[in-house]
Design a protein around this motif. Structure first.
Motif, PDB file in Angstrom:
ATOM      1  N   ALA A  60       1.279  -1.051  -0.252  1.00 50.66           N
ATOM      2  CA  ALA A  60       0.283   0.037  -0.236  1.00 50.66           C
ATOM      3  C   ALA A  60       1.167   0.999  -0.153  1.00 50.66           C
ATOM      4  O   ALA A  60       0.706   2.102  -0.286  1.00 50.66           O
ATOM      5  N   GLY A  61       1.931   1.258   0.865  1.00 44.89           N
ATOM      6  CA  GLY A  61       2.693   2.766   0.357  1.00 44.89           C
ATOM      7  C   GLY A  61       3.343   2.352  -0.670  1.00 44.89           C
ATOM      8  O   GLY A  61       3.675   3.264  -1.036  1.00 44.89           O
ATOM      9  N   ILE A  62       4.015   1.566  -1.036  1.00 47.93           N
ATOM     10  CA  ILE A  62       4.586   2.204  -2.660  1.00 47.93           C
ATOM     11  C   ILE A  62       3.641   1.968  -3.734  1.00 47.93           C
ATOM     12  O   ILE A  62       3.283   3.322  -4.713  1.00 47.93           O
ATOM     13  N   ALA A  63       1.882   1.721  -3.474  1.00 44.97           N
ATOM     14  CA  ALA A  63       1.040   2.370  -3.935  1.00 44.97           C
ATOM     15  C   ALA A  63       0.816   3.661  -4.438  1.00 44.97           C
ATOM     16  O   ALA A  63       0.570   4.363  -5.228  1.00 44.97           O
ATOM     17  N   ALA A  64       0.866   3.997  -2.962  1.00 42.03           N
ATOM     18  CA  ALA A  64       0.533   5.508  -2.878  1.00 42.03           C
ATOM     19  C   ALA A  64       1.663   6.346  -2.845  1.00 42.03           C
ATOM     20  O   ALA A  64       1.100   7.333  -3.551  1.00 42.03           O
ATOM     21  N   LEU A  65       2.751   6.117  -2.752  1.00 45.18           N
ATOM     22  CA  LEU A  65       3.982   6.353  -3.394  1.00 45.18           C
ATOM     23  C   LEU A  65       4.150   7.058  -4.557  1.00 45.18           C
ATOM     24  O   LEU A  65       5.054   7.715  -5.504  1.00 45.18           O
ATOM     25  N   ALA A  66       3.707   6.096  -5.617  1.00 47.89           N
ATOM     26  CA  ALA A  66       3.768   5.768  -6.535  1.00 47.89           C
ATOM     27  C   ALA A  66       2.756   6.771  -7.516  1.00 47.89           C
ATOM     28  O   ALA A  66       2.709   7.614  -8.844  1.00 47.89           O
ATOM     29  N   GLY A  67       1.791   7.054  -6.944  1.00 45.93           N
ATOM     30  CA  GLY A  67       0.112   7.799  -7.504  1.00 45.93           C
ATOM     31  C   GLY A  67       0.552   9.384  -7.029  1.00 45.93           C
ATOM     32  O   GLY A  67      -0.009   9.846  -7.093  1.00 45.93           O
ATOM     33  N   ALA A  68       1.391   9.971  -5.904  1.00 47.98           N
ATOM     34  CA  ALA A  68       1.513  10.604  -4.782  1.00 47.98           C
ATOM     35  C   ALA A  68       2.061  11.756  -5.408  1.00 47.98           C
ATOM     36  O   ALA A  68       3.050  11.061  -6.028  1.00 47.98           O
ATOM     37  N   PRO A  69       1.912  12.527  -6.015  1.00 47.31           N
ATOM     38  CA  PRO A  69       2.889  14.088  -6.501  1.00 47.31           C
ATOM     39  C   PRO A  69       3.826  13.942  -5.762  1.00 47.31           C
ATOM     40  O   PRO A  69       4.208  14.377  -4.613  1.00 47.31           O
ATOM     41  N   ALA A  70       5.133  14.357  -6.601  1.00 43.12           N
ATOM     42  CA  ALA A  70       6.904  14.624  -6.372  1.00 43.12           C
ATOM     43  C   ALA A  70       6.590  16.706  -5.217  1.00 43.12           C
ATOM     44  O   ALA A  70       6.111  16.689  -5.521  1.00 43.12           O
ATOM     45  N   LEU A  71       7.638  15.929  -4.019  1.00 45.85           N
ATOM     46  CA  LEU A  71       7.243  17.027  -3.191  1.00 45.85           C
ATOM     47  C   LEU A  71       8.903  17.548  -4.342  1.00 45.85           C
ATOM     48  O   LEU A  71       9.918  16.920  -4.112  1.00 45.85           O
ATOM     49  N   ARG A  72       8.927  18.614  -4.274  1.00 50.12           N
ATOM     50  CA  ARG A  72       9.612  19.093  -5.060  1.00 50.12           C
ATOM     51  C   ARG A  72      10.240  20.228  -4.149  1.00 50.12           C
ATOM     52  O   ARG A  72      11.558  20.662  -4.430  1.00 50.12           O
ATOM     53  N   HIS A  73      10.781  20.932  -3.110  1.00 51.24           N
ATOM     54  CA  HIS A  73      10.601  22.077  -2.311  1.00 51.24           C
ATOM     55  C   HIS A  73      10.939  21.241  -1.754  1.00 51.24           C
ATOM     56  O   HIS A  73      10.564  21.883   0.175  1.00 51.24           O
ATOM     57  N   GLY A  74      11.743  20.260  -1.145  1.00 54.99           N
ATOM     58  CA  GLY A  74      11.908  19.702   0.363  1.00 54.99           C
ATOM     59  C   GLY A  74      11.918  18.327   0.734  1.00 54.99           C
ATOM     60  O   GLY A  74      11.189  18.139  -0.385  1.00 54.99           O
ATOM     61  N   PRO A  75      12.665  17.811   1.513  1.00 57.29           N
ATOM     62  CA  PRO A  75      12.346  16.012   1.740  1.00 57.29           C
ATOM     63  C   PRO A  75      10.453  16.006   2.302  1.00 57.29           C
ATOM     64  O   PRO A  75      10.067  17.141   3.108  1.00 57.29           O
ATOM     65  N   HIS A  76      10.838  14.964   1.968  1.00 53.77           N
ATOM     66  CA  HIS A  76       9.290  14.556   2.625  1.00 53.77           C
ATOM     67  C   HIS A  76       9.003  14.171   4.292  1.00 53.77           C
ATOM     68  O   HIS A  76      10.055  14.226   4.922  1.00 53.77           O
TER      69      HIS A  76
END
Length: 312
Positions: A60-76
């Protein structure tokens, strides 16, 4: 799927029964030691039924990360809890799996190419259990390994590994010095894989380092560091650099099913540098190692938040 439970005196005999009954396409679902030997549960896809595979707890975590927009202004934001070094944290921008792949080395478990795979690390890191897991994997694939332990001085070390190899039907050689290590390994068949379980070593103690190096040279071994998760980040970083200086180029982090903060794992891999290859995730010898990939690690670092109940 056709399911069958097989009982045998050892793992090698159980595998022969599985192949005789279900053929080479059978899938081993579980194995465990029982009073009379081993119990193996195997299955065969019937063709007209869907094959049921246990869910990956991090899927579920892998799927959520794959579908989430990338964070471009700093770490998660979820990375903050893992106590990462600031310099490393600041490089983990954008898509987390991609950032990890660009920052941390990942690679399959080293192919010893006919040489010996030696597990090295500090005392209590999980080397003996990891050795048992690797031996189990090889037996299940039909390639029984030569297993040697050089940890003859620690009370109970040889007995612990012998309990696993006995179930697998594999002979364990106990070597008290480098000459005995070399002699034990010389008896293996041509092309037979070999695993060496070494004694715990303090890489900052000269005498222990010299003893380990003599053992590795006698075995002509490829060393792989076994390091538990959950250590202090600075401690893990210093250990990784010290073991890299002894020849380690890859690392198997253990206890990833228990540790809640993985900053030490990432920091150690970067500092070595040491390629992350497998993850130790449990006490089971048959299923306690999985390939460590950027996707899997990203999901483990930032699991999806549990769904909140909405009041009616």
């Amino acid at each position: 799927m056709r399911l069958r439970v097989f009982h045998a005196a050892n793992m090698a005999e159980a595998m022969r029964l599985v192949r005789a009954e279900l053929g080479d396409d059978a899938v081993i679902l579980s194995s465990r030691a029982v009073g009379s030997g081993v119990e193996v549960t195997a299955g065969l896809d019937a063709g007209d039924e869907p094959m049921l595979i246990p869910p990956d707890p991090h899927a579920a975590g892998i799927a959520a990360l794959a579908g989430a927009p990338a964070l471009r202004h700093g770490p998660h934001p979820a990375l903050m809890r893992h106590n990462l070094p600031a310099a490393l944290l600041n490089r983990l921008h954008g898509s987390l799996p991609e950032a990890l792949a660009a920052t941390i080395p990942f690679a399959p478990l080293p192919d010893a190419g006919g040489r010996v795979l030696a597990l090295i690390g500090p005392p209590g890191a999980g080397k003996t259990l990891t050795c048992a897991k690797l031996a189990t994997r090889l037996v299940l694939s039909g390639r029984a390994p030569s297993v040697v332990t050089a940890d003859a001085a620690r009370a109970g070390a040889a007995e612990q590994l012998a309990a696993f190899t006995r179930v697998l039907g594999v002979t364990l050689a106990v070597a008290a010095n480098p000459a005995q290590v070399a002699r034990a390994l010389s008896r293996r068949e041509a092309g037979q894989p070999a695993i060496l379980d070494t004694a715990g070593c303090d890489p900052f103690d000269r005498a222990q380092v010299e003893a380990l190096l003599l053992t590795l040279r006698a075995a002509e071994a490829v060393p792989v560091l076994v390091l538990p998760a959950g250590l202090d980040v600075s401690e893990a970083t210093e250990l990784a650099r010290a073991y890299a200086a002894l020849g380690a180029r890859a690392m198997i982090p253990t206890r990833l099913d228990q540790a809640r903060r993985l900053g030490s794992v990432l920091a150690a891999a970067e500092a070595g540098p040491l390629a992350l290859c497998e993850a130790g995730i449990g006490p089971g010898a048959a299923d306690g190692l999985i390939p460590l990939t950027p996707d899997w690690l990203a999901a483990r670092l930032c699991p999806p938040e549990p769904a909140k109940d909405v009041a009616a």
